[in-house]
Design a protein around this motif. Structure first.
Motif, short mmCIF file in Angstrom:
data_model
loop_
_atom_site.label_atom_id
_atom_site.label_comp_id
_atom_site.label_asym_id
_atom_site.label_seq_id
_atom_site.Cartn_x
_atom_site.Cartn_y
_atom_site.Cartn_z
N HIS A 1 -10.18 9.33 3.82
CA HIS A 1 -8.86 8.89 3.34
C HIS A 1 -8.11 10.11 2.80
N VAL A 2 -6.80 10.13 3.05
CA VAL A 2 -5.94 11.13 2.43
C VAL A 2 -5.01 10.38 1.49
N VAL A 3 -4.92 10.88 0.26
CA VAL A 3 -4.12 10.25 -0.79
C VAL A 3 -2.97 11.17 -1.15
N ALA A 4 -1.82 10.58 -1.44
CA ALA A 4 -0.66 11.33 -1.92
C ALA A 4 -0.01 10.55 -3.06
N ARG A 5 0.57 11.27 -3.99
CA ARG A 5 1.24 10.64 -5.13
C ARG A 5 2.68 11.12 -5.20
N THR A 6 3.56 10.21 -5.59
CA THR A 6 4.96 10.57 -5.80
C THR A 6 5.55 9.66 -6.86
N TYR A 7 6.68 10.06 -7.38
CA TYR A 7 7.35 9.24 -8.39
C TYR A 7 8.16 8.15 -7.72
N GLU A 8 8.28 7.02 -8.40
CA GLU A 8 8.97 5.87 -7.83
C GLU A 8 10.43 6.16 -7.51
N ASP A 9 11.04 7.12 -8.21
CA ASP A 9 12.44 7.43 -7.94
C ASP A 9 12.62 8.47 -6.83
N ASN A 10 11.52 8.90 -6.19
CA ASN A 10 11.61 9.86 -5.10
C ASN A 10 11.58 9.10 -3.77
N ALA A 11 12.69 8.44 -3.47
CA ALA A 11 12.78 7.62 -2.27
C ALA A 11 12.55 8.41 -0.98
N PRO A 12 13.07 9.63 -0.83
CA PRO A 12 12.80 10.36 0.41
C PRO A 12 11.31 10.61 0.64
N PHE B 1 -12.35 10.86 -0.14
CA PHE B 1 -10.93 10.96 -0.48
C PHE B 1 -10.52 12.41 -0.67
N ALA B 2 -9.40 12.79 -0.07
CA ALA B 2 -8.81 14.11 -0.26
C ALA B 2 -7.34 13.88 -0.62
N GLU B 3 -6.89 14.49 -1.72
CA GLU B 3 -5.51 14.31 -2.16
C GLU B 3 -4.66 15.47 -1.67
N ILE B 4 -3.47 15.14 -1.16
CA ILE B 4 -2.55 16.14 -0.63
C ILE B 4 -1.25 16.13 -1.43
N GLY B 5 -0.61 17.27 -1.50
CA GLY B 5 0.71 17.39 -2.13
C GLY B 5 1.54 18.39 -1.34
N PHE B 6 2.85 18.31 -1.48
CA PHE B 6 3.73 19.21 -0.73
C PHE B 6 5.07 19.34 -1.43
N MET B 7 5.77 20.40 -1.08
CA MET B 7 7.09 20.70 -1.63
C MET B 7 7.87 21.45 -0.56
N LEU B 8 9.15 21.17 -0.46
CA LEU B 8 9.99 21.83 0.54
C LEU B 8 11.26 22.35 -0.11
N ALA C 1 7.51 16.20 7.22
CA ALA C 1 6.73 15.24 8.01
C ALA C 1 5.85 15.97 9.02
N GLU C 2 6.38 17.00 9.64
CA GLU C 2 5.64 17.77 10.63
C GLU C 2 4.45 18.49 9.98
N ALA C 3 4.69 19.09 8.82
CA ALA C 3 3.62 19.78 8.09
C ALA C 3 2.57 18.78 7.63
N LEU C 4 3.02 17.64 7.12
CA LEU C 4 2.10 16.61 6.63
C LEU C 4 1.21 16.10 7.76
N ARG C 5 1.78 15.84 8.92
CA ARG C 5 0.99 15.37 10.07
C ARG C 5 -0.09 16.41 10.44
N ALA C 6 0.30 17.67 10.46
CA ALA C 6 -0.65 18.73 10.83
C ALA C 6 -1.80 18.81 9.84
N MET C 7 -1.48 18.72 8.57
CA MET C 7 -2.52 18.82 7.54
C MET C 7 -3.44 17.59 7.55
N ILE C 8 -2.88 16.42 7.79
CA ILE C 8 -3.70 15.21 7.87
C ILE C 8 -4.64 15.31 9.07
N ASN C 9 -4.12 15.75 10.21
CA ASN C 9 -4.97 15.91 11.39
C ASN C 9 -6.09 16.91 11.13
#
Length: 176
Positions: free
Chosen positions: A136-147, A100-107, A118-126
């Motif tokens: 496995h790649v894991v990401a976490r977000t808050y339930e109110d962060n619909a985007p 398992f590797a956990e990823i996070g991002f901010m724009l 999405a483009e950055a995320l795809r590149a990092m996952i690849n």
């Protein structure tokens, strides 16, 4: 200097020295990378998370793992058309013993809704799945962060857990 490149982006992992400079003087760090300076518009919540990550994770971990720093640093998301950093992405360490590797991002908010995250995320996952240890790649977000939730689902992540307001998503390595 090592970096990943996509159609519109360059992803640059910051070395320990660049992180130190970023922590002291971000415009100077951007200049050292030859980037156009950008004062990013980000929420106070992310500012606090970035400051915490810098002091308690990125700086100590890149110092402790200089030959493997890619897993422990911020990768600048650079929009190549204007040669400007518009966000950051990275892992919360090397993959664990279960793969398992956990990823996070901010724009930068000025660049939301244009597909850059999405483009950055795809590149990092690849890139991550190019390492045999990553299953496995894991990401976490808050339930109110619909985007963010939509972005993760669109990138093939599936929801796997909830802990209060925090949701966990996972993407498994494709079977060949």
């Amino acid at each position: 200097m090592f970096f990943l490149e996509t159609e519109r982006l360059k992803l640059i992992p910051l070395t320990h020295d660049l992180l130190q400079l970023c922590n002291q003087n971000r415009p100077e760090m951007e200049a050292r990378l030859g980037l156009t300076t950008n004062v990013m518009k980000i929420s106070q919540e992310y500012v606090t998370e970035i400051q915490y990550a810098m002091a308690h994770f990125w700086l100590p971990q890149t110092a402790a793992h200089p030959d493997n720093y890619f897993w422990y640093t911020n990768w600048e998301i650079v929009l190549t058309s204007c040669n400007m950093a518009i966000g950051g992405i990275g892992f919360a360490g090397a993959p664990d013993d279960k793969g398992f590797a956990e990823i996070g991002f901010m724009l930068d908010e000025h660049f939301h809704g244009q597909g850059y995250a999405a483009e950055a995320l795809r590149a990092m996952i690849n890139w991550a799945f190019g390492h045999e240890a990553v299953r496995h790649v894991v990401a976490r977000t808050y339930e109110d962060n619909a985007p963010c939730r939509r972005l993760l689902l669109g990138a093939g992540f599936m929801p796997v857990a909830a802990d209060g307001r925090l949701l966990t998503y996972r993407k498994c390595r494709p079977v060949m």
